[in-house]
Design a protein around this motif. Structure first.
Motif, PDB file in Angstrom:
ATOM      1  N   ALA A   1       0.806  -1.215   0.000  1.00 48.30           N
ATOM      2  CA  ALA A   1       0.000   0.000   0.000  1.00 48.30           C
ATOM      3  C   ALA A   1       0.837   1.262   0.000  1.00 48.30           C
ATOM      4  O   ALA A   1       0.301   2.358   0.170  1.00 48.30           O
ATOM      5  CB  ALA A   1      -0.931   0.010   1.212  1.00 48.30           C
TER       6      ALA A   1
ATOM      7  N   PHE B   1      -4.748   5.014  -6.589  1.00 54.71           N
ATOM      8  CA  PHE B   1      -4.722   5.620  -5.262  1.00 54.71           C
ATOM      9  C   PHE B   1      -5.664   6.814  -5.270  1.00 54.71           C
ATOM     10  O   PHE B   1      -5.649   7.614  -6.205  1.00 54.71           O
ATOM     11  CB  PHE B   1      -3.313   6.092  -4.899  1.00 54.71           C
ATOM     12  CG  PHE B   1      -2.312   4.972  -4.768  1.00 54.71           C
ATOM     13  CD1 PHE B   1      -1.944   4.497  -3.527  1.00 54.71           C
ATOM     14  CD2 PHE B   1      -1.740   4.395  -5.890  1.00 54.71           C
ATOM     15  CE1 PHE B   1      -1.029   3.473  -3.397  1.00 54.71           C
ATOM     16  CE2 PHE B   1      -0.830   3.363  -5.784  1.00 54.71           C
ATOM     17  CZ  PHE B   1      -0.469   2.896  -4.528  1.00 54.71           C
TER      18      PHE B   1
ATOM     19  N   LEU C   1      -4.648   6.807  -0.820  1.00 56.56           N
ATOM     20  CA  LEU C   1      -5.068   5.509  -0.299  1.00 56.56           C
ATOM     21  C   LEU C   1      -5.168   4.516  -1.449  1.00 56.56           C
ATOM     22  O   LEU C   1      -5.861   4.775  -2.438  1.00 56.56           O
ATOM     23  CB  LEU C   1      -6.428   5.659   0.385  1.00 56.56           C
ATOM     24  CG  LEU C   1      -6.989   4.437   1.085  1.00 56.56           C
ATOM     25  CD1 LEU C   1      -6.185   4.126   2.336  1.00 56.56           C
ATOM     26  CD2 LEU C   1      -8.439   4.693   1.481  1.00 56.56           C
ATOM     27  N   LEU C   2      -4.493   3.401  -1.318  1.00 52.93           N
ATOM     28  CA  LEU C   2      -4.558   2.372  -2.358  1.00 52.93           C
ATOM     29  C   LEU C   2      -5.979   1.837  -2.450  1.00 52.93           C
ATOM     30  O   LEU C   2      -6.558   1.384  -1.468  1.00 52.93           O
ATOM     31  CB  LEU C   2      -3.598   1.225  -2.028  1.00 52.93           C
ATOM     32  CG  LEU C   2      -3.658   0.018  -2.973  1.00 52.93           C
ATOM     33  CD1 LEU C   2      -3.198   0.404  -4.368  1.00 52.93           C
ATOM     34  CD2 LEU C   2      -2.837  -1.135  -2.434  1.00 52.93           C
TER      35      LEU C   2
ATOM     36  N   GLY D   1      -6.907  -0.201  -5.298  1.00 53.36           N
ATOM     37  CA  GLY D   1      -6.928  -1.456  -6.018  1.00 53.36           C
ATOM     38  C   GLY D   1      -5.776  -1.582  -6.976  1.00 53.36           C
ATOM     39  O   GLY D   1      -4.992  -0.654  -7.165  1.00 53.36           O
TER      40      GLY D   1
END
Lengths: 360, 866
Positions: A13, A139, A143-144, A146
């Motif tokens: 991540a 992202f 935030l990751l 996928g």
């Protein structure tokens, strides 16, 4: 019974760290928080691109505006699912393959957010024929969300994030891919070292330079095509002589750059016809793709040609000029290496140091 | 090229400037750059009864007046979990609101008072209450190693002859295990030593055995006399004995070393050891045997509050049953009290939060939490006696998380962790605590209390002139550090704030909470509550303030030094530098406030034109730091010559990293198990087999029939949050699954998929494997999974594990399985970082017979500072 497993794809991540991002880390470490970038491409809309990039590892960043795929959530965010579609396209357009993939479902996507899509070649071998997998990760606000993979590459890539698909409705804007878009696998500063040490280690072998602009921001740049911002005639030059020097020793006409796994060459036939065949080989373990090696080789060749020509002029100081600006003197294009100004009110005379301009 | 838009000039002014038609002028302004030594701040506003020597303190500044709050003593909470109240400014009602958690009820309470008044718990009646969701009160168990907490009389029963005395062995009045139990000759082969009590000792769940103190004696000899193989038996009626634990091959005892042995929780009347004579020694020596009991207390599990704005109060909720820290927040949707809405951010940490603070950036419309938390490292070893004992190394790291709002009424959406300061877990003498953060002058400013002392600088005792008490301070290398960021993502190195001298206490006092920075006028102030009582018997709020400086973005009116410039030149290439000669005939620069040789000045260089009297136009062309000052005096002149360089000097010369700094990019890996080496082994190049004859053939990782296989990926060994996909082809009856957060082959999480005999249905189980023993955490029966859904998706994020399945090019839809880590009731910590891998059991995991006698012990104590 026998269990068979294959196609293991793993991502963590951490944020994809481009060379630009890594430089930002280094300069921020020193308290220099404003870092100015230029972009390979930039645009607005949901699908603004079609440019084939000369790198295969890159990021696309932009603003997302729209209604998220869901507007109501319970206080316990769980159990929902969403997806984003990434299109793979060739220079002539989409090849028709659309790949769906899972995304982490814990968090909704805000209606106004920053997104960053990274495209990375997965290299499992030094055999170019096996370099056939491209990973795309999305992202949102850091935030990751996928990750997925393409199983083949169609020529050059012009891939973009299309937020108008499936569960995500909205549009992208202010999209850009920075010039320093290739990935830095890591960035380090040793104990007792200044951040510039880490940055120089990062940029080693890449033709990327930087200086601090008038407002205190750090300007990162790569040599490229640009417009002339000022034209001086011979009458504008205040010194008695306008000195122009040409040093043919530094010219290279064929450069091979060895990357981590691969290498490539750049040859300038016209330059070779003029100055003869001059080959040199550089080793740069930070380069991961053939395209990167070729691009760096081209930059070396152009820079060697640029730096072979130097000039110096004394003119009335134009305070808006900055290093790396392209100017024209007596009909010839140059790039400003730097200047010095002696002030004697109300006079300000600048001595400008120039090199040749190597782009068409 | 500085464009017209960048110059800030009008089009006309810009065109005139570059036209060359007007006489040139320049202007140089000077400001103070460095923050200098902070100035002490102190108030004596709080009476002696208000909180005692509490660590709880919070401050807020509304632009003109301070609000302060002192919280309750920390005794009601676990150590380090006392909740500092937070003070926020309610602009709608022009009052300060104090938020705190009631220690007896667990409710959030608030009180208000008009600006200019101080707040304190004892002085201010509560104006309202918000009850946190039920379940926030948790039972916490505390070990009690007393032999008999309730004090029943004991009797001992020597079971063997030879003059052995059992009194000291079980004697609670003799806690020092220098006494010992000795037998001159050990016979028979199995000896029993036991004691019984007059009444039951309740809540026993461990037996503690301590070796005697043989310091100064021959250690090897006495170590070998310690018990090696023995059974622990307990009784509830002093008549019937039950075997509670069999212990084998205990070796390498050190002097006065204590080891714990788990027994079933119960109320016991006695304990005895059945010692097997297999240690090869004629003598057996034991220091002490104790029951370990546990006492339960109800504690509040809301551990930290961070009010970022009047509308948002973040809090960290500790779920003791899962050993996780859940970030949640209350959003005010109306007036205070019942109109709070509780939201879950969806973030769960498996590592303890040590301090937390937050702020709101109205420009970017984002809430930013700064979290100082445990950074768990890998397993490290520490010598205890003659034995190397593994620990999960632990230090503190500080991150920010940015929360972005959705549409009105919907939860905030987090970013992920942005590192500010990561302390290497292997470092024995560095740590950080007490984070404070605020958004000031367009920049995030974050403070941490920093321990950078080594053993030679610890423990300086300072006697307070205020009240004559002595306190131990971490002098020398202990300080506050200031970190800055424009976006909350990329952070500066910690700038060590010069030591703050409070009275003559010497250094920054030992406090539990951070010094939150505030902008007060043109100054940065930071307030905290000292953990001492001053000479009036009062608690003091103390702090420090910086003078205005460019470094912190607090500007004073600049000094225009243009008129004193005699010579001026600038140079711009890689650096912008300047050389200036100033006329000091008047003595203006002899003790100048800005241009002096005892501080760093900051110059702004303007180039311009004069269109007419008083009609000047300037453009900024550079900012520099003064690097050298020369004073040149002669009979008829006095000059000051200064050279300066632009801010790149900060990156080249003035910022040097004290530690190794490391940042890595997102790691992306792929493995198709193809043997590109054509050697027969290349397909396993990125897979480390641990057990079973796994092979890589034809692009598949294959297991032999009905044999347990374990393998780990060698791409990386430190995955905390990840997304993993693979394709798996199994058959009915197969049992296989995914390993994650593996410390070693005997300690990891295991998600098992059992392809049961019912078509298109599997059973999923989540285990934690510790020392080869599998603990079932959760079971999901009848998970739909058809033969064509061969894609497996495993992800772990924010303390949650997610499992999905799917077919090629089809959304993995209905088969999502999500759960939080770690849903078990345990006082132990689990690793939150480790390797990934695969396990193909095809047998019940309870049948796992793999053993390693020299393996990792049953528990991995966290938090041991190495």
């Amino acid at each position: 019974m026998t269990v068979l497993m294959t196609n293991l794809r793993v991502s963590d991540a951490s944020l994809p760290l481009t060379v630009y991002d890594a430089c930002r880390i280094g300069f921020a470490f020193a308290g220099l928080h404003d870092v100015v970038r230029e972009n390979i491409i930039s645009g607005t809309g949901t699908n603004p691109f079609g440019t084939v990039l000369d790198v295969v590892d890159y990021v696309l960043e932009g603003d997302y505006t729209g209604s998220a795929f869901s507007t109501t959530y319970s206080s316990d965010l769980s159990g929902t699912e969403d997806n984003v579609t990434v299109n793979q396209a060739s220079a002539s357009g989409s090849d028709g393959h659309t790949y769906s993939h899972p995304f982490l479902s814990y968090f909704p996507i805000p209606p106004a957010s920053k997104y960053k899509v990274s495209y990375r070649l997965l290299r499992m071998s030094n055999d170019p024929s096996t370099l056939t997998l491209l990973n795309a990760s999305l992202f949102v606000n850091g935030l990751l969300r996928g990750s997925t993979s393409f199983t083949r590459i169609v020529g050059g890539l012009a891939v973009d994030f299309n937020p108008g698909e499936s569960f995500i409705y909205g549009s992208g804007s202010n999209q850009f891919t920075p010039f320093m878009t290739e990935f830095a696998e890591w960035f380090t500063i040793d104990p007792g070292e200044s951040p510039i040490g880490g940055i120089n280690r990062l940029l080693e072998g890449r033709y990327i330079n930087f200086y601090v602009r008038f407002d205190g921001s750090v300007y990162l740049f790569r040599a490229r095509n640009r417009s002339s911002v000022k034209t001086y005639a011979l009458d504008d030059i205040e010194s008695e002589s306008f000195v122009i020097s040409k040093d043919n020793r530094v010219i290279k006409t064929h450069i091979r750059v060895l990357g981590a796994y691969v290498y490539d060459d750049y040859k300038d036939e016209a330059l070779s016809n003029q100055y003869g065949y001059r080959f040199v080989e550089y080793n740069n373990p930070y380069l991961m793709s053939v395209a990167e090696c070729r691009k760096e080789a081209e930059r070396y060749v152009r820079y060697s040609n640029e730096s072979s020509l130097s000039a110096s002029i004394d003119v009335n100081f134009l305070p808006t000029l900055e290093p790396e600006d392209r100017i024209t003197v007596d009909g010839v294009d140059y790039v400003i290496n730097g200047y010095s100004v002696d002030y004697t009110q109300p006079q300000a005379t600048a001595n400008i140091s120039l090199r040749g301009y190597g782009y068409e | 090229m500085i464009t017209q838009a960048e110059s800030g000039l009008s089009v006309g002014d810009y065109n005139d400037l570059v036209s060359g038609n007007y006489p040139y002028k320049y202007k140089v302004l000077a400001r103070k750059w460095n923050i200098g030594t902070p100035t002490e701040l102190r108030t004596n506003s709080f009476g002696p009864t208000e909180g005692g020597k509490t660590k709880l303190f919070s401050a807020y500044y509304n632009g003109s007046t301070w609000g302060f709050a002192i919280g309750a003593p920390a005794g009601s909470f676990r150590v380090n979990t006392a909740i500092p109240p937070h003070v926020i400014w309610d602009s709608a009602n022009s009052v300060f609101q104090r938020l705190y958690v009631d220690t007896s009820t667990g409710a959030l309470k608030y009180a208000n008072r008009a600006a200019g008044s101080n707040l304190s718990i004892s002085a201010l009646a509560d104006a309202g209450t918000y009850n946190f969701p039920s379940g926030n009160q948790q039972t916490l168990y505390t070990d009690n190693e007393s032999y008999t907490p309730s004090g029943p009389a004991y009797t001992s029963t020597p079971a063997i002859a030879g003059g052995w005395t059992l009194a000291d062995l079980f004697n609670p009045a003799n806690p020092n295990p220098t006494s010992f139990y000795r037998g001159n000759s050990f016979s028979p082969a199995t000896a029993v030593v036991q004691t019984t009590f007059s009444s039951a000792v309740s809540n026993c769940y461990k037996v503690k055995i301590t070796s005697r103190d043989w310091t100064g004696l021959s250690g090897t000899k006495y170590s070998s006399r310690m018990i090696r193989n023995f059974d622990i038996e307990t009784t509830t009626d002093a008549v019937n004995w039950v075997t509670a634990l069999q212990v084998r091959k205990e070796t390498n005892w050190g002097p006065k070393e204590s080891r714990y042995y788990d027994i079933p929780l119960g109320n016991y009347r006695g304990v005895r050891l059945k010692i097997k004579n297999t240690n090869g020694s004629a003598n057996i020596e034991i220091g002490k045997v104790q029951f370990v009991t546990r006492t339960s207390t109800t504690v509040n599990s809301v551990e930290y509050l961070a009010g970022t704005s009047w509308d948002y109060v973040f809090y960290a909720y500790r779920d003791f049953s899962k050993n996780s820290w859940n970030l949640r927040y209350l959003r005010r949707t109306g007036s205070m009290g019942s109109t709070f809405t509780d939201y879950n951010t969806g973030i769960y940490f498996q590592r303890p939060i040590l301090s937390m603070d937050g702020c709101y950036n109205s420009t970017a419309n984002e809430h930013v939490l700064a979290i100082n938390m445990v950074e768990t490292g890998s397993v490290v070893y520490k010598a205890e006696g003659a034995k190397a004992v593994p620990y999960v190394s632990q230090k503190s790291s500080t991150y920010t998380i940015k929360f972005s709002p959705q549409a009105s009424g919907n939860p905030l959406v987090p970013s992920w962790l942005n590192p500010v300061d990561i302390v290497n877990p292997a470092s024995s003498y560095k740590n950080r605590e007490g984070v404070g953060i605020n958004f000031i002058n367009g920049m995030y400013m974050l403070t941490l209390r920093s321990y950078d002392a080594n053993e030679y600088n610890l423990g300086t005792t300072v006697v307070s002139a205020d009240n004559g008490t002595s306190q131990v301070f971490y002098s020398g290398y202990t300080s506050y550090k200031l970190y800055t960021s424009k976006d909350g993502v990329f952070w500066s190195n910690g700038y060590k704030i010069p030591t703050v001298y409070i009275g003559n206490l010497g250094v920054t006092p030992s406090i539990g909470w951070g010094a939150k920075p505030f902008l007060v006028g043109n100054e940065i102030q930071a307030h905290f509550h000292a953990n001492f009582v001053d000479n009036k018997g009062y608690n003091s709020i103390i702090g420090f303030k910086f003078a205005s400086s460019v470094m912190t973005g607090t500007y004073l009116t600049p000094t225009d030094i243009t008129d004193e410039i005699l010579e001026y030149s600038v140079d711009k290439s890689e650096f912008f530098s300047s050389s200036i000669t100033l006329d000091n005939t008047s003595g203006a620069f002899t003790n100048h406030a800005v241009i002096n040789d005892s501080s760093v000045a900051y110059l702004e260089h303007y180039h311009g034109i004069q269109r007419g009297p008083g009609d000047d136009v300037y453009i900024l062309i550079g900012k520099t730091l003064v690097e050298s000052i020369s004073k040149i005096k002669s009979l008829d002149s006095s000059l000051v010559s200064i050279t300066s360089r632009d801010l790149l000097a900060l990156a080249t010369d003035y910022t040097i990293s004290e530690d190794a700094y490391y940042a890595n990019s997102q790691r992306v890996f792929y493995d198709n198990y193809s043997d590109v080496t054509d050697s027969g082994y290349g397909g396993l190049a990125h897979t480390a087999k641990h057990k079973g004859a796994l092979t890589a053939e034809n692009g598949f990782l294959q297991s032999p029939d009905n044999v347990q296989c374990i393998a780990f990926s060698t791409f990386a060994t430190d995955f905390r949050d990840f997304l993993v996909e693979n394709w798996t082809y199994s058959h009915q009856g197969d049992k296989y699954g995914f390993i994650f957060k593996a410390l070693d082959p005997k300690n990891y999480f295991f998600f098992e998929i059992e392809d049961i005999a019912t078509a298109n249905t599997v059973t999923c189980k989540l285990y934690y494997k510790r020392k080869n023993s599998y603990t079932l955490l959760n079971t999901w029966a009848s998970v739909s999974l058809s033969d064509t859904q061969y894609r497996r998706y495993y992800s772990c994020f924010a303390g949650r594990f997610l499992f999905m399945t799917g077919t090629d090019f089809v959304l993995p839809g209905s088969d999502i399985r999500s759960f939080d880590l770690i849903p078990i009731n345990s006082s132990s910590f689990y690793p939150d970082i480790g390797s990934i891998g695969f396990e193909i059991t095809n047998v019940n995991v309870s049948e796992d017979t793999y053993t390693d006698e020299n393996g990792v012990p049953a528990t991995l104590p966290p938090g041991q500072v190495m």
